[in-house]
Design a protein around this motif. Sequence first.
Motif, PDB file in Angstrom:
ATOM      1  N   LYS A 190      22.108  18.490   3.677  1.00 43.21           N
ATOM      2  CA  LYS A 190      21.723  18.918   5.049  1.00 43.21           C
ATOM      3  C   LYS A 190      20.573  19.969   5.301  1.00 43.21           C
ATOM      4  N   HIS A 192      18.161  23.171   7.569  1.00 44.13           N
ATOM      5  CA  HIS A 192      17.863  23.689   8.536  1.00 44.13           C
ATOM      6  C   HIS A 192      16.441  24.284   9.196  1.00 44.13           C
ATOM      7  N   ASP A 215      19.308  19.286  10.897  1.00 47.51           N
ATOM      8  CA  ASP A 215      19.870  19.951  11.879  1.00 47.51           C
ATOM      9  C   ASP A 215      18.824  21.303  12.225  1.00 47.51           C
ATOM     10  N   ASN A 217      18.886  23.501  15.007  1.00 49.04           N
ATOM     11  CA  ASN A 217      20.084  24.060  15.922  1.00 49.04           C
ATOM     12  C   ASN A 217      18.864  24.253  17.424  1.00 49.04           C
ATOM     13  N   GLU A 241      20.200  16.226  13.526  1.00 52.49           N
ATOM     14  CA  GLU A 241      21.512  16.680  14.900  1.00 52.49           C
ATOM     15  C   GLU A 241      20.182  18.670  16.034  1.00 52.49           C
ATOM     16  N   GLU A 242      20.742  18.318  17.684  1.00 54.35           N
ATOM     17  CA  GLU A 242      20.604  19.455  17.927  1.00 54.35           C
ATOM     18  C   GLU A 242      19.100  19.509  18.433  1.00 54.35           C
ATOM     19  N   GLU A 268      28.516  20.800  17.908  1.00 54.81           N
ATOM     20  CA  GLU A 268      29.010  22.075  17.883  1.00 54.81           C
ATOM     21  C   GLU A 268      29.418  23.484  18.382  1.00 54.81           C
ATOM     22  N   HIS A 318      32.000  19.923  12.581  1.00 59.28           N
ATOM     23  CA  HIS A 318      30.875  20.616  12.159  1.00 59.28           C
ATOM     24  C   HIS A 318      32.138  21.861  11.565  1.00 59.28           C
TER      25      HIS A 318
HETATM   26 MG   LIG Z   1      24.960  22.413  13.309  1.00 56.15          MG
END
Ligand SMILES: [Mg+2]
Length: 388
Positions: A190, A192, A215, A217, A241-242, A268, A318
């Motif tokens: 994953k 970020h 992800d 965030n 993700e998010e 999360e 998470h």
């Molecule tokens: Mg996350």
Amino acid sequence: MRISETKGVSFAGLQRLSSSAASHKIVKADAILVSIPFESGGVPPWSFGGAPKLQFDTLLVRLETEQGIVGWGEAFSRCEDKSLKAMIETRVLPLVIGRSALEIGKIKYDVEFRLQNFGRVGPIIYGVSAVDIALWDILGKISGLPLTALLGGAFASEVEVYASLMRYGNCADVVRATRQAIERGYRYIKLHEITEDEIHAAVEAAGAQAAVMLDTNCPWPVAEALKYDRLLEPLNLYWLEEPVWPPENYAGLARIRSTGRHHIAAGENAGSLHDFVAMIAAGAIDIAQPDVAKAGGISELVKIASLCQAESIEFVPHCAIFGPGQVATIHLNAAQRSVPMLERLYCDFEAEIYGGATLPVNGKVAVPTGPGLGLDPDPGVINRYRVA
Ligand SMILES: [Mg+2]
């Protein structure tokens, strides 16, 4: 022999369980903050206020019963979160002293009810989560059973782990970390990253050797998230993700999900079962990601897992911590029919709180089999890295 090293249900264990609840009174409740340096092969990834640091916390909650049985829990924390520890010590733990450790659900309800005005997401619920985890650990130790058995039994003896890379913000570091994680045996990675060049470079580096999730965030307003949803479609990400700010903008997330280009993961930042009810009702997610150290502990995640099952939503917790919260997540994942992957932030610590027992081997981690969580933190590591 330490209690966590015993196997199966002993006669003494059954006797302990059947004795009166009063004998399982909690007589000691402490919060212990440990902060351990790590290496991640790049610049410090995130700042949580102040300068970013290459160290992560383990905010432990230690409960002890009158009979001397010790349970370990963990609250979500990041970099020397002393204020979080103080909040838990002064508000949550005093409400736990004197209660029977066998009243897991009742303690959780009472503490949440009495402290409801402090918020339903955040430090208080993190503390409740830690207490809940510690109480399940005690229940397992009293009964002589591993947590997976208390949850209905393990569907697997090991759990697939995905490498959750730091945010590097440059192509060279993220490509190097991606390749290294694959060499170490990870099959799921994953990212970020939030900029196109880094995301493309890492996906290319992974090639056919690993599935890649992204992800972000919560960086984007809905319109911008829709733009990235379109731009990233050719990369065949395993999930997105998010992508939307703020995290509780479930209608906004649902707009991204409605394009059908990505499987959307989130959760999360949620505080309880009812946040997931709302998320799912809004059509916001394909994958629910509750955090055992944030959303109310093992008890709450069991409820959320049932909700997900009923709603045909994937349950993939998470996990960005490394103490009892991570161990609890391993048990929770192993106890699901789907055996969801465990998230592990991709970094190497100067010292391992469980002496290496939770380190993945070839991208998998063994499910502990001892009573309760099956692992107790190393007191030497706690003493050496304790900051509060
Ligand atoms: Mg996350």
